[in-house]
Design a protein around this motif. Structure first.
Motif, mmCIF file in Angstrom:
data_model
loop_
_atom_site.group_PDB
_atom_site.id
_atom_site.type_symbol
_atom_site.label_atom_id
_atom_site.label_comp_id
_atom_site.label_asym_id
_atom_site.label_seq_id
_atom_site.Cartn_x
_atom_site.Cartn_y
_atom_site.Cartn_z
ATOM 1 N N LEU A 109 -18.975 -0.482 9.794
ATOM 2 C CA LEU A 109 -17.499 -0.427 10.487
ATOM 3 C C LEU A 109 -16.693 -1.721 9.798
ATOM 4 C CD1 LEU A 109 -18.496 0.574 13.874
ATOM 5 C CD2 LEU A 109 -17.268 1.898 12.576
ATOM 6 N N GLN A 110 -17.295 -2.878 9.872
ATOM 7 C CA GLN A 110 -16.603 -3.843 9.296
ATOM 8 C C GLN A 110 -16.212 -3.850 7.876
ATOM 9 O OE1 GLN A 110 -18.954 -7.567 9.335
ATOM 10 N NE2 GLN A 110 -17.386 -8.958 8.826
ATOM 11 N N LYS A 111 -17.296 -3.001 7.064
ATOM 12 C CA LYS A 111 -16.595 -2.789 5.594
ATOM 13 C C LYS A 111 -15.369 -2.017 5.733
ATOM 14 C CE LYS A 111 -20.896 -3.660 3.207
ATOM 15 N NZ LYS A 111 -21.932 -3.122 2.279
ATOM 16 N N ASP A 112 -15.591 -0.802 6.530
ATOM 17 C CA ASP A 112 -14.381 0.125 6.679
ATOM 18 C C ASP A 112 -13.204 -0.629 7.164
ATOM 19 O OD1 ASP A 112 -15.856 1.942 5.957
ATOM 20 O OD2 ASP A 112 -16.419 2.781 7.844
ATOM 21 N N ALA A 113 -13.148 -1.534 8.316
ATOM 22 C CA ALA A 113 -12.079 -2.340 8.668
ATOM 23 C C ALA A 113 -11.610 -3.084 7.346
ATOM 24 C CB ALA A 113 -12.457 -3.007 9.544
ATOM 25 N N GLU A 114 -12.292 -3.830 6.769
ATOM 26 C CA GLU A 114 -11.799 -4.502 5.575
ATOM 27 C C GLU A 114 -11.192 -3.729 4.544
ATOM 28 O OE1 GLU A 114 -15.204 -6.427 4.048
ATOM 29 O OE2 GLU A 114 -15.401 -8.210 5.869
ATOM 30 N N LYS A 115 -11.634 -2.671 4.306
ATOM 31 C CA LYS A 115 -11.041 -1.539 3.436
ATOM 32 C C LYS A 115 -9.714 -1.262 3.918
ATOM 33 C CE LYS A 115 -15.304 0.301 1.110
ATOM 34 N NZ LYS A 115 -16.186 1.528 1.138
ATOM 35 N N ILE A 116 -9.655 -0.752 5.394
ATOM 36 C CA ILE A 116 -8.420 -0.366 5.835
ATOM 37 C C ILE A 116 -7.471 -1.439 5.742
ATOM 38 C CG2 ILE A 116 -7.197 0.299 8.070
ATOM 39 C CD1 ILE A 116 -9.835 1.939 8.562
ATOM 40 N N LYS A 117 -7.951 -2.846 5.956
ATOM 41 C CA LYS A 117 -6.895 -3.657 6.033
ATOM 42 C C LYS A 117 -6.487 -4.217 4.762
ATOM 43 C CE LYS A 117 -6.657 -8.809 7.588
ATOM 44 N NZ LYS A 117 -7.793 -9.844 8.278
ATOM 45 N N ALA A 118 -7.684 -4.123 3.535
ATOM 46 C CA ALA A 118 -6.988 -4.394 2.145
ATOM 47 C C ALA A 118 -6.002 -3.283 1.898
ATOM 48 C CB ALA A 118 -8.162 -4.433 1.399
ATOM 49 N N ALA A 119 -6.241 -1.925 2.074
ATOM 50 C CA ALA A 119 -5.306 -0.978 1.631
ATOM 51 C C ALA A 119 -3.970 -1.062 2.403
ATOM 52 C CB ALA A 119 -5.829 0.486 2.215
ATOM 53 N N GLU A 120 -3.986 -1.541 3.596
ATOM 54 C CA GLU A 120 -2.573 -1.791 4.236
ATOM 55 C C GLU A 120 -2.069 -3.127 3.668
ATOM 56 O OE1 GLU A 120 0.539 -1.336 6.972
ATOM 57 O OE2 GLU A 120 -1.378 0.057 6.561
ATOM 58 N N LYS A 121 -2.704 -3.861 3.358
ATOM 59 C CA LYS A 121 -1.964 -5.110 2.589
ATOM 60 C C LYS A 121 -1.412 -4.601 1.212
ATOM 61 C CE LYS A 121 -3.012 -9.656 0.906
ATOM 62 N NZ LYS A 121 -2.229 -9.579 -0.221
ATOM 63 N N THR A 122 -2.189 -3.933 0.608
ATOM 64 C CA THR A 122 -1.820 -3.229 -0.724
ATOM 65 C C THR A 122 -0.555 -2.493 -0.403
ATOM 66 O OG1 THR A 122 -4.145 -3.368 -1.491
ATOM 67 C CG2 THR A 122 -2.274 -1.754 -2.610
ATOM 68 N N ARG A 123 -0.583 -1.563 0.554
ATOM 69 C CA ARG A 123 0.555 -0.514 0.787
ATOM 70 C C ARG A 123 1.739 -1.567 1.176
ATOM 71 N NH1 ARG A 123 3.753 1.347 4.070
ATOM 72 N NH2 ARG A 123 2.963 -0.003 5.597
ATOM 73 N N ARG A 124 1.489 -2.411 1.982
ATOM 74 C CA ARG A 124 2.618 -3.405 2.240
ATOM 75 C C ARG A 124 3.251 -4.137 1.084
ATOM 76 N NH1 ARG A 124 0.213 -5.421 6.058
ATOM 77 N NH2 ARG A 124 -0.511 -7.415 5.091
ATOM 78 N N ASP A 125 2.364 -4.550 0.348
ATOM 79 C CA ASP A 125 2.651 -5.270 -0.869
ATOM 80 C C ASP A 125 3.679 -4.329 -1.945
ATOM 81 O OD1 ASP A 125 1.589 -7.521 -0.106
ATOM 82 O OD2 ASP A 125 -0.239 -7.270 -1.316
ATOM 83 N N SER A 126 3.016 -3.049 -2.020
ATOM 84 C CA SER A 126 3.745 -2.154 -2.883
ATOM 85 C C SER A 126 5.113 -1.810 -2.168
ATOM 86 C CB SER A 126 2.845 -0.762 -2.980
ATOM 87 O OG SER A 126 1.764 -1.064 -3.526
ATOM 88 N N SER A 127 5.131 -1.592 -1.064
ATOM 89 C CA SER A 127 6.423 -1.313 -0.247
ATOM 90 C C SER A 127 7.336 -2.602 -0.431
ATOM 91 C CB SER A 127 6.133 -1.125 1.154
ATOM 92 O OG SER A 127 7.473 -0.967 1.950
ATOM 93 N N GLU A 128 7.090 -3.668 -0.197
ATOM 94 C CA GLU A 128 7.623 -4.953 -0.510
ATOM 95 C C GLU A 128 8.404 -4.824 -2.300
ATOM 96 O OE1 GLU A 128 5.632 -8.194 0.678
ATOM 97 O OE2 GLU A 128 5.752 -7.885 2.830
ATOM 98 N N LYS A 129 7.399 -4.792 -2.740
ATOM 99 C CA LYS A 129 7.562 -4.657 -4.395
ATOM 100 C C LYS A 129 8.630 -3.405 -4.808
ATOM 101 C CE LYS A 129 5.757 -4.268 -8.990
ATOM 102 N NZ LYS A 129 4.185 -4.187 -9.894
#
Length: 320
Positions: A109-129
């Motif tokens: 669950l922690q790994k999934d949460a980290e993946k979701i967090k990383a994916a959300e950060k990637t999506r947010r960075d892509s959106s800002e870019k």
């Protein structure tokens, strides 16, 4: 005892002759009585002894029963204790297994949460870019900055953008892309006429990158020719191959075959170079390029005959 011994016998007054017999009989009866008493006493003693023996047996039986009960109780206690220990061990193992499973689930669950967090950060960075690119496409004028914005728009990770963001970028980039493509084509054709091969390679390369469907096949020829002149032989293969697919049997196609064969030679593909030369020679066997094609075919044949001989490098032909 008989009635004779239990009650006194009456003697006749003048029976002296039979008195001795009666005394003898009495004596016998007394002896018998004594023997009977002794026998009875012995029987009583034997009975008493048997009773004592039965008592001892009873006591021993009670002791054995007590020992058996104690042994049974001890055995039961041992079995119960072993069962309790086994049950406790099983519970401990179950608890450990559950704890390990819970730890594994928690880690997952922690790994999934980290993946979701990383994916959300990637999506947010892509959106800002994407937002920065969108603003650049609307604010920059034609030039290097706009070209850079277009390049960034083309290489955005669309999988990280929402449908609305992707459509907004595509709509704004589509018009700018056509303008940039036409500007790159004009600059590339102008550079080709000036024989500025580096600028031709850069501008026409930019054009074919921006324009997915190039309608003028000569664009491919000019791009391939320019890259041959700048010795970008690997980059010249695709443009010249594309041009030859639609060029037909013109002299320009024959010259393009000469250039393409030279590119294949320089990248180390002698077999493909020979095939291209042979096809180009069949188009116009008497043209001004036919001699160069024959010479190159001869050189390839000579290079293939003696093993270990390095092929000679031909000079780039001048465009006609």
């Amino acid at each position: 005892m008989t009635d004779e011994t239990s009650s006194p016998r009456s003697l006749p007054p003048h029976a002296d002759g039979g008195r001795d017999g009666d005394i003898s009989t009495l004596r016998k009866e007394l002896i018998e009585a004594r023997n009977l008493v002794i026998k009875t006493d012995n029987l009583l003693k034997n009975l008493h002894a048997e009773l004592k023996q039965m008592g001892r047996r009873h006591e021993e039986q009670e002791k054995r029963h007590w020992m058996t009960s104690v042994t049974a109780y001890i055995g039961f206690a041992v079995i119960a204790g072993a069962g309790a220990i086994a049950y406790a061990n099983a519970e401990v193992r179950t608890a450990r297994s559950d704890a390990q499973a819970n730890e594994a689930r928690a880690a997952a669950l922690q790994k999934d949460a980290e993946k979701i967090k990383a994916a959300e950060k990637t999506r947010r960075d892509s959106s800002e870019k994407a937002l920065r690119v969108y603003e650049l496409l609307g604010s920059e004028k034609e030039g290097p900055a706009l070209n850079q914005a277009m390049t960034q728009a083309m290489h955005l990770d669309r999988g990280q953008l929402s449908a609305l963001e992707g459509k907004a970028i595509d709509d704004r980039a589509a018009g700018m892309k056509r303008q940039l493509a036409e500007a790159a084509r004009s600059a590339g054709e102008s550079a080709y006429r000036r024989q500025d091969w580096n600028a031709t390679s850069q501008d026409l390369g930019r054009y074919v990158e921006l324009e997915p469907k190039v309608s003028d096949s000569m664009i491919w020829f000019h791009l391939g020719n320019a890259r041959i002149q700048t010795k970008e032989f690997q980059g010249a293969l695709h443009p010249l191959e594309t041009f030859l697919k639609s060029a037909g049997g013109t002299k320009t196609a024959q010259y393009a075959g000469l250039l393409l064969g030279q590119a294949y030679e320089d990248v180390g593909n002698a077999n493909r170079a020979r095939e291209v030369y042979e096809r180009a020679l069949t188009l116009y066997p008497g043209s001004e390029f036919a001699t160069q094609l024959r010479n190159r075919l001869k050189r390839l044949a000579a290079a293939a005959a003696p093993l270990g001989t390095p092929p000679a490098t031909a000079a780039a032909p001048k465009p006609q």
